[in-house]
Design a protein around this motif. Structure first.
Motif, PDB file in Angstrom:
ATOM      1  N   ARG A 230       0.836  -1.211   0.000  1.00  0.00           N
ATOM      2  CA  ARG A 230       0.000   0.000   0.000  1.00  0.00           C
ATOM      3  C   ARG A 230       0.867   1.256   0.000  1.00  0.00           C
ATOM      4  NH1 ARG A 230      -3.096  -2.801   4.138  1.00  0.00           N
ATOM      5  NH2 ARG A 230      -4.780  -3.871   3.083  1.00  0.00           N
TER       6      ARG A 230
ATOM      7  N   ASN B 148       2.373   1.726  -3.375  1.00  0.00           N
ATOM      8  CA  ASN B 148       1.356   2.214  -4.305  1.00  0.00           C
ATOM      9  C   ASN B 148       1.086   3.698  -4.087  1.00  0.00           C
ATOM     10  OD1 ASN B 148      -0.681   2.236  -6.245  1.00  0.00           O
ATOM     11  ND2 ASN B 148      -2.229   1.808  -4.700  1.00  0.00           N
TER      12      ASN B 148
ATOM     13  N   PHE C  33       2.877   4.817  -7.462  1.00  0.00           N
ATOM     14  CA  PHE C  33       1.967   4.600  -8.584  1.00  0.00           C
ATOM     15  C   PHE C  33       0.629   5.304  -8.455  1.00  0.00           C
ATOM     16  CE2 PHE C  33       4.653   0.780  -8.158  1.00  0.00           C
ATOM     17  CZ  PHE C  33       5.368   0.927  -9.325  1.00  0.00           C
TER      18      PHE C  33
END
Length: 88
Positions: free
Chosen positions: A61, A64, A68
């Motif tokens: 997480r 991310n 991203f």
């Protein structure tokens, strides 16, 4: 006869000493290779542990969010196969 006995004894002693040196040399090489194998095993264990730690959901997480910024696919956004090919 004494010369033959002397040659045989000297040959036997020379053979025994050279064989002992050869065995000692091979044991030293084996120990060296075992140490190298142990070091490689420790490195691979560290890599496995780091990889396992990196793949924890909390870390994924964070990756991310930082890298991203991907959003999860919602259930309502999933297109069913029947709906996709119903026009045909």
């Amino acid at each position: 006869m004494k010369i033959f006995l002397l040659i045989t004894v000297s040959f036997t002693i020379t053979f025994a000493v050279s064989l002992k040196l050869l065995i000692t040399n091979q044991e030293t090489k084996i120990n060296s290779l075992n140490e190298i194998i142990t070091i490689i095993d420790l490195k691979t264990d560290k890599i496995k542990n780091n990889f396992t730690y990196d793949l924890r959901p909390q870390n994924l997480r964070k990756i991310n969010e930082n890298e991203f910024n991907l959003m999860p696919i919602l259930h309502k956004d999933i297109i069913k196969k029947k709906e996709l090919f119903s026009d045909e």
